[in-house]
Design a protein around this motif. Structure first.
Motif, short mmCIF file in Angstrom:
data_model
loop_
_atom_site.label_atom_id
_atom_site.label_comp_id
_atom_site.label_asym_id
_atom_site.label_seq_id
_atom_site.Cartn_x
_atom_site.Cartn_y
_atom_site.Cartn_z
N SER A 71 0.82 -1.21 0.00
CA SER A 71 0.00 0.00 0.00
C SER A 71 0.85 1.27 0.00
CB SER A 71 -0.92 0.01 1.23
OG SER A 71 -0.16 0.01 2.43
N CYS A 94 -1.23 7.07 0.30
CA CYS A 94 -2.33 6.41 1.03
C CYS A 94 -3.51 6.06 0.12
CB CYS A 94 -2.82 7.27 2.20
SG CYS A 94 -1.53 7.65 3.41
N LYS A 152 -3.03 1.28 -4.86
CA LYS A 152 -3.33 -0.14 -4.76
C LYS A 152 -2.48 -0.90 -5.78
CE LYS A 152 -8.11 0.47 -3.23
NZ LYS A 152 -9.54 0.17 -3.53
N TRP A 175 -3.51 -7.10 0.31
CA TRP A 175 -4.01 -5.74 0.07
C TRP A 175 -5.53 -5.69 0.23
CZ3 TRP A 175 -1.08 -8.46 -3.54
CH2 TRP A 175 -1.82 -9.18 -4.51
#
Length: 223
Positions: A107, A179, A182, A223
């Motif tokens: 991430s 943040c 992906k 994830w």
């Protein structure tokens, strides 16, 4: 550890990112460089804490695991990264996807930076980006600059102005994505291949047990 062009460009990035009041943790090589990897395989077969240099390596690893943005930077030395940084990265082999990647790496955003008086920064940034990819970092930006000078003080003003403009644009892009990243298809495919390898892993119980404990072999993703 000398504060040359690479260091100063990195500081420019940190300054441009500071509008979000980040907590910044820095490590400098060779001050924080562990001893040379001796190829004992302890990190692979017994765990990272069995590395003879764990006391130096693991404090850096723990900070990287907490970070949202990882910056690796090195001046270009004979078309490669500095030996001190390479020595640290050699100790990170156990964190590559074929072994025991940390779930938080999937991430994060990476930024790799290099400068040279002439050529070679592309090779440095490519190698640093590859390291981050195999740790699981799904997106890494590269900034390499041929500054045409032996030190930051003698870089031409127009070159510095160009660098600041480029750094500002890239820092703004990184700020928007921190943040919010992906894994893409390349990371997912590599992880799937490593999952298949771990299912048939009969040579390293430490790695396989790690994957089983994480639930990754049975279909869970990090994830």
């Amino acid at each position: 550890m000398h504060k040359g062009s690479t260091y100063n460009i990195t500081k420019l990035f940190l300054d441009k990112l500071s509008d979000k009041n980040p907590e910044i943790t820095e490590f400098f090589m060779p001050k924080h460089t562990p001893g040379f990897c001796v190829g004992c395989f302890n990190c692979f077969t017994k765990g990272e804490d069995a590395c003879p240099h764990a006391d130096t390596v693991q404090p850096i690893v723990k900070e990287m695991e907490k970070a949202d943005l990882l910056i690796l930077e090195s001046p270009c030395y004979v078309f490669g990264m500095s030996g001190q940084l390479k020595t640290f990265l050699d100790h990170m082999g156990y964190r590559w996807m074929p072994h025991r990647p940390h779930e938080r790496m999937f991430s994060k955003i990476g930024l790799v930076i290099s400068t040279a008086a002439g050529a070679g920064t592309r090779k440095v940034t490519k190698d640093l980006k590859n390291n981050l990819f195999y740790w699981g970092v799904p997106k890494t930006y590269c900034y390499g600059k041929h500054v045409g000078a032996l030190n930051w003080e003698t870089v031409k003003p127009e070159k510095k102005k160009q660098i600041e403009s480029e750094v500002t644009k890239l820092a703004e892009k990184i700020s928007r994505e921190v943040c919010n990243v992906k894994p893409g298809i390349k990371t997912k495919v590599m992880f799937k291949i490593m999952k298949m390898n771990q299912k048939s892993n009969d040579w390293n119980a430490t790695d396989k047990e790690y994957w089983i404990k994480k639930g990754w072999i049975n279909g869970k993703n990090p994830w």
